[in-house]
Design an enzyme around this catalytic site. Structure first.
Site, PDB file in Angstrom:
ATOM      1  CG  PHE A  13      -1.635   1.184   1.584  1.00  0.00           C
ATOM      2  CD1 PHE A  13      -2.284   1.951   0.613  1.00  0.00           C
ATOM      3  CD2 PHE A  13      -1.681   1.604   2.913  1.00  0.00           C
ATOM      4  CE1 PHE A  13      -2.964   3.124   0.966  1.00  0.00           C
ATOM      5  CE2 PHE A  13      -2.357   2.760   3.272  1.00  0.00           C
ATOM      6  CZ  PHE A  13      -2.994   3.526   2.300  1.00  0.00           C
ATOM      7  CB  THR A 132       3.530   1.817  13.056  1.00  0.00           C
ATOM      8  OG1 THR A 132       2.285   2.095  13.665  1.00  0.00           O
ATOM      9  CG2 THR A 132       4.207   0.702  13.866  1.00  0.00           C
ATOM     10  CG  ASP A 133       0.577   5.851  15.383  1.00  0.00           C
ATOM     11  OD1 ASP A 133       0.407   4.672  14.997  1.00  0.00           O
ATOM     12  OD2 ASP A 133      -0.352   6.686  15.412  1.00  0.00           O
ATOM     13  CD  GLU A 134      -0.909   0.160  15.040  1.00  0.00           C
ATOM     14  OE1 GLU A 134      -1.049  -0.907  15.640  1.00  0.00           O
ATOM     15  OE2 GLU A 134      -1.471   0.424  13.963  1.00  0.00           O
ATOM     16  CE1 TYR A 157       2.778  -3.612  11.756  1.00  0.00           C
ATOM     17  CE2 TYR A 157       1.386  -2.192  13.107  1.00  0.00           C
ATOM     18  CZ  TYR A 157       2.251  -2.362  12.038  1.00  0.00           C
ATOM     19  OH  TYR A 157       2.608  -1.286  11.250  1.00  0.00           O
ATOM     20  CE  LYS A 161       7.001  -1.359  11.363  1.00  0.00           C
ATOM     21  NZ  LYS A 161       7.616  -1.482  10.011  1.00  0.00           N
ATOM     22  NE  ARG A 221      -6.103   2.539  16.034  1.00  0.00           N
ATOM     23  CZ  ARG A 221      -6.364   2.212  17.307  1.00  0.00           C
ATOM     24  NH1 ARG A 221      -6.638   3.147  18.198  1.00  0.00           N
ATOM     25  NH2 ARG A 221      -6.345   0.948  17.679  1.00  0.00           N
ATOM     26  CG  ASN A 256     -12.290   3.034  15.313  1.00  0.00           C
ATOM     27  OD1 ASN A 256     -11.430   3.749  14.806  1.00  0.00           O
ATOM     28  ND2 ASN A 256     -11.993   1.949  16.009  1.00  0.00           N
ATOM     29  N   GLY A 290      -6.422  -6.692  23.329  1.00  0.00           N
ATOM     30  CA  GLY A 290      -5.280  -5.768  23.434  1.00  0.00           C
ATOM     31  C   GLY A 290      -5.474  -4.482  22.640  1.00  0.00           C
TER      32      GLY A 290
HETATM   33  P1  NAD Z   1       1.330  -3.593   3.276  1.00  0.00           P
HETATM   34  O1  NAD Z   1       0.973  -4.780   4.101  1.00  0.00           O
HETATM   35  O2  NAD Z   1       0.305  -2.972   2.395  1.00  0.00           O
HETATM   36  O3  NAD Z   1       2.587  -3.931   2.345  1.00  0.00           O
HETATM   37  C1  NAD Z   1       3.679  -4.639   2.818  1.00  0.00           C
HETATM   38  C2  NAD Z   1       4.540  -5.028   1.609  1.00  0.00           C
HETATM   39  O4  NAD Z   1       5.687  -5.753   2.101  1.00  0.00           O
HETATM   40  C3  NAD Z   1       3.831  -5.942   0.613  1.00  0.00           C
HETATM   41  O5  NAD Z   1       4.092  -5.509  -0.707  1.00  0.00           O
HETATM   42  C4  NAD Z   1       4.437  -7.306   0.877  1.00  0.00           C
HETATM   43  O6  NAD Z   1       4.481  -8.143  -0.290  1.00  0.00           O
HETATM   44  C5  NAD Z   1       5.848  -6.923   1.333  1.00  0.00           C
HETATM   45  N1  NAD Z   1       6.430  -7.961   2.205  1.00  0.00           N
HETATM   46  C6  NAD Z   1       5.840  -8.531   3.296  1.00  0.00           C
HETATM   47  N2  NAD Z   1       6.660  -9.454   3.816  1.00  0.00           N
HETATM   48  C7  NAD Z   1       7.793  -9.452   3.058  1.00  0.00           C
HETATM   49  C8  NAD Z   1       9.025 -10.175   3.101  1.00  0.00           C
HETATM   50  N3  NAD Z   1       9.240 -11.104   4.039  1.00  0.00           N
HETATM   51  N4  NAD Z   1       9.965  -9.896   2.181  1.00  0.00           N
HETATM   52  C9  NAD Z   1       9.755  -8.957   1.237  1.00  0.00           C
HETATM   53  N5  NAD Z   1       8.608  -8.266   1.116  1.00  0.00           N
HETATM   54  C10 NAD Z   1       7.640  -8.510   2.026  1.00  0.00           C
HETATM   55  O7  NAD Z   1       1.911  -2.528   4.321  1.00  0.00           O
HETATM   56  P2  NAD Z   1       1.751  -0.942   4.346  1.00  0.00           P
HETATM   57  O8  NAD Z   1       0.474  -0.597   5.000  1.00  0.00           O
HETATM   58  O9  NAD Z   1       2.061  -0.410   2.995  1.00  0.00           O
HETATM   59  O10 NAD Z   1       2.921  -0.569   5.366  1.00  0.00           O
HETATM   60  C11 NAD Z   1       4.249  -0.349   4.883  1.00  0.00           C
HETATM   61  C12 NAD Z   1       5.141  -0.021   6.070  1.00  0.00           C
HETATM   62  O11 NAD Z   1       4.656   1.149   6.724  1.00  0.00           O
HETATM   63  C13 NAD Z   1       5.161  -1.117   7.138  1.00  0.00           C
HETATM   64  O12 NAD Z   1       6.473  -1.219   7.629  1.00  0.00           O
HETATM   65  C14 NAD Z   1       4.217  -0.617   8.215  1.00  0.00           C
HETATM   66  O13 NAD Z   1       4.598  -1.083   9.479  1.00  0.00           O
HETATM   67  C15 NAD Z   1       4.416   0.889   8.096  1.00  0.00           C
HETATM   68  N6  NAD Z   1       3.261   1.707   8.498  1.00  0.00           N
HETATM   69  C16 NAD Z   1       2.010   1.463   7.993  1.00  0.00           C
HETATM   70  C17 NAD Z   1       0.939   2.279   8.354  1.00  0.00           C
HETATM   71  C18 NAD Z   1      -0.439   2.062   7.792  1.00  0.00           C
HETATM   72  O14 NAD Z   1      -1.383   2.749   8.228  1.00  0.00           O
HETATM   73  N7  NAD Z   1      -0.639   1.165   6.834  1.00  0.00           N
HETATM   74  C19 NAD Z   1       1.143   3.344   9.241  1.00  0.00           C
HETATM   75  C20 NAD Z   1       2.428   3.566   9.737  1.00  0.00           C
HETATM   76  C21 NAD Z   1       3.487   2.751   9.347  1.00  0.00           C
HETATM   77  P1  TYD Z   2      -6.964  -0.966  11.374  1.00  0.00           P
HETATM   78  O1  TYD Z   2      -7.366  -0.379  10.066  1.00  0.00           O
HETATM   79  O2  TYD Z   2      -6.823  -2.455  11.481  1.00  0.00           O
HETATM   80  O3  TYD Z   2      -5.638  -0.218  11.836  1.00  0.00           O
HETATM   81  P2  TYD Z   2      -4.851  -0.288  13.267  1.00  0.00           P
HETATM   82  O4  TYD Z   2      -5.337  -1.430  14.052  1.00  0.00           O
HETATM   83  O5  TYD Z   2      -3.451  -0.473  12.796  1.00  0.00           O
HETATM   84  O6  TYD Z   2      -5.104   1.050  13.927  1.00  0.00           O
HETATM   85  O7  TYD Z   2      -8.034  -0.515  12.468  1.00  0.00           O
HETATM   86  C1  TYD Z   2      -8.331   0.847  12.710  1.00  0.00           C
HETATM   87  C2  TYD Z   2      -9.334   0.898  13.842  1.00  0.00           C
HETATM   88  O8  TYD Z   2     -10.573   0.309  13.397  1.00  0.00           O
HETATM   89  C3  TYD Z   2      -8.901   0.091  15.069  1.00  0.00           C
HETATM   90  O9  TYD Z   2      -9.343   0.774  16.247  1.00  0.00           O
HETATM   91  C4  TYD Z   2      -9.651  -1.211  14.922  1.00  0.00           C
HETATM   92  C5  TYD Z   2     -10.937  -0.802  14.216  1.00  0.00           C
HETATM   93  N1  TYD Z   2     -11.527  -1.837  13.341  1.00  0.00           N
HETATM   94  C6  TYD Z   2     -12.882  -2.195  13.497  1.00  0.00           C
HETATM   95  O10 TYD Z   2     -13.595  -1.643  14.365  1.00  0.00           O
HETATM   96  N2  TYD Z   2     -13.380  -3.150  12.672  1.00  0.00           N
HETATM   97  C7  TYD Z   2     -12.637  -3.782  11.717  1.00  0.00           C
HETATM   98  O11 TYD Z   2     -13.151  -4.682  11.019  1.00  0.00           O
HETATM   99  C8  TYD Z   2     -11.258  -3.390  11.555  1.00  0.00           C
HETATM  100  C9  TYD Z   2     -10.386  -4.045  10.519  1.00  0.00           C
HETATM  101  C10 TYD Z   2     -10.755  -2.411  12.381  1.00  0.00           C
END
Ligand code: NAD
Ligand code: TYD
Length: 350
Positions: A13, A132-134, A157, A161, A221, A256, A290
């Site tokens: 993503f 991530t902020d998590e 997760y 991280k 969030r 949410n 959690g």
């Molecule tokens: P995503 O799950 O959409 O994409 C992860 C990508 O990594 C995929 O293309 C997958 O094929 C690849 N991948 C997974 N395991 C792999 C491996 N072992 N070797 C090589 N490639 C591998 O994730 P995202 O939401 O795009 O997040 C990207 C980064 O940003 C992550 O490190 C995540 O922790 C961080 N992040 C995400 C968010 C969010 O809201 N999505 C917020 C803050 C930080």
């Molecule tokens: P998510 O998109 O999984 O991100 P994160 O857990 O990394 O913050 O979830 C965002 C918020 O939405 C989180 O408080 C969990 C809630 N949530 C639901 O209530 N229902 C759902 O089906 C999902 C996937 C998340």
């Protein structure tokens, strides 16, 4: 200056938005997308740049040290932007070890590959770890996460991280590896896999399926449009202080349930439904174990030091996101077939 950069997780993503930004903005850079193409990685996310002469794809798993060595020797990158990860909290509750392997061991493998290739000659080199902020845990009703907030992860997760962040800093402090980190809040936007809240609920509204809100729905969030995260990553990569950490957030907190109601309203308007049509799909379900109550980022440092701020309001970003999903139903159909169906049944039943 010309650079060669390996972006890990570039088919995911956020990674696909970062790869697109770098390939289109820096014609003289060589951008290598290193990705294992797990369920979350999809080369369809990169169709528009796949034939660019400064873009290359390498299918590799960051757990495969021999493959990493070959790819690092082949391209001799000056920079790594590391986004590859297992990224979904609910999956981490079902299979924590997958998160230890990719997020912790995979990150250490990449740190070793960079350290070996650069052989203590770190001039002009940078390992950028995207996090991530998590990792900071949960906030009460007030307060914000700053770069000084103590780590307190609660999910497998966020624990994985947090561990990866510690290793990145340890390689800086122990071996002098030039690193930079950023910790970002929840992203949303095009190409988001429909297991996370916003794309899942868009997909379910399209298919008139229940919208499973965890617990009381009052979890909070801070949401950031993914293209704004990509511009922040660009700035941190080029101008961030080596050894430093930058918190990135949208100054945009939503409970949410309020977010879901806004999403339902915008979807109903766009689908030509009567007001309130999608609200009836809202279904309160068992809480996530959690579950962190509230996340909120203080992004003052990146704003003051690097001049970054989000470019769109949440209402605009959400509207653009919904439009994208409505125009790309084929993409949604492709990514929600096969293995995803099995995951969905395990998580939500039926
Ligand atoms: P995503 O799950 O959409 O994409 C992860 C990508 O990594 C995929 O293309 C997958 O094929 C690849 N991948 C997974 N395991 C792999 C491996 N072992 N070797 C090589 N490639 C591998 O994730 P995202 O939401 O795009 O997040 C990207 C980064 O940003 C992550 O490190 C995540 O922790 C961080 N992040 C995400 C968010 C969010 O809201 N999505 C917020 C803050 C930080
Ligand atoms: P998510 O998109 O999984 O991100 P994160 O857990 O990394 O913050 O979830 C965002 C918020 O939405 C989180 O408080 C969990 C809630 N949530 C639901 O209530 N229902 C759902 O089906 C999902 C996937 C998340």
């Amino acid at each position: 200056m010309k650079k060669t950069i390996i972006i890990t997780g570039g088919a995911g993503f956020i990674g696909s938005h970062v790869a697109r930004l770098f390939v289109t903005k820096y014609a003289d850079y060589n951008i290598i997308n290193l990705d294992a193409l797990t369920y979350a990685g999809n080369l369809e996310n990169l169709r528009d740049i796949e034939s660019a002469s400064n873009y290359h794809f390498e299918k590799a798993n960051i757990l495969d040290t021999a493959a990493l060595e070959n790819i690092f020797l082949k391209y001799c990158p000056d920079g790594i932007i590391h986004l590859a990860a297992e990224s979904h909290v609910d999956r981490s509750i079902l299979s924590p070890l997958d998160f230890v392997y990719t997020n912790v061991i995979g990150t250490v493998n990449l740190l070793n590959a960079a350290k070996t290739l650069w052989k203590n000659n770190f001039e002009g080199k940078l390992f950028y770890h995207v996090s991530t902020d998590e990792v900071y845990g949960a906030l009460g009703d007030t307060g914000l996460f700053t770069e000084q907030t103590k780590y307190d992860p609660h999910s497998p997760y966020s624990a994985s991280k947090a561990a990866s962040d510690h290793f990145v800093r340890a390689y800086h402090d122990t071996y002098g590896l030039p690193v930079v980190l950023s910790n970002c809040s929840n992203n949303y936007g095009p190409f988001h896999f429909p297991e996370k809240l916003i794309p899942l609920f868009i997909n379910n509204i399209i298919n008139k399926k229940p919208l499973p809100v965890y617990g009381d729905g009052l979890y909070t969030r801070d949401w950031l449009f993914v293209k704004d995260h990509a511009t922040a990553i660009d700035l941190v990569f080029h101008k961030g202080k080596t050894g430093g950490t930058y918190n990135i957030g949208g100054f945009n907190e939503w409970k949410n349930i309020d977010l879901v109601k806004l999403l339902c309203k915008q979807m109903d308007e766009k689908l030509g439904n009567a007001p309130g049509t999608s609200d009836v799909l809202i279904t309160y379900v068992k809480d996530r174990p959690g579950h962190d109550r509230r996340y909120a980022i203080d992004a003052t440092k990146i704003n003051k030091e690097l001049g970054w701020k989000p470019s769109v309001t949440f209402e605009e970003g959400l509207s653009q996101t919904i439009d994208w999903y409505l125009q790309n139903e084929e993409w949604l159909k492709h990514v929600t077939s096969g293995a995803y169906q099995r995951y969905y049944v395990k998580m939500y039943g039926g």
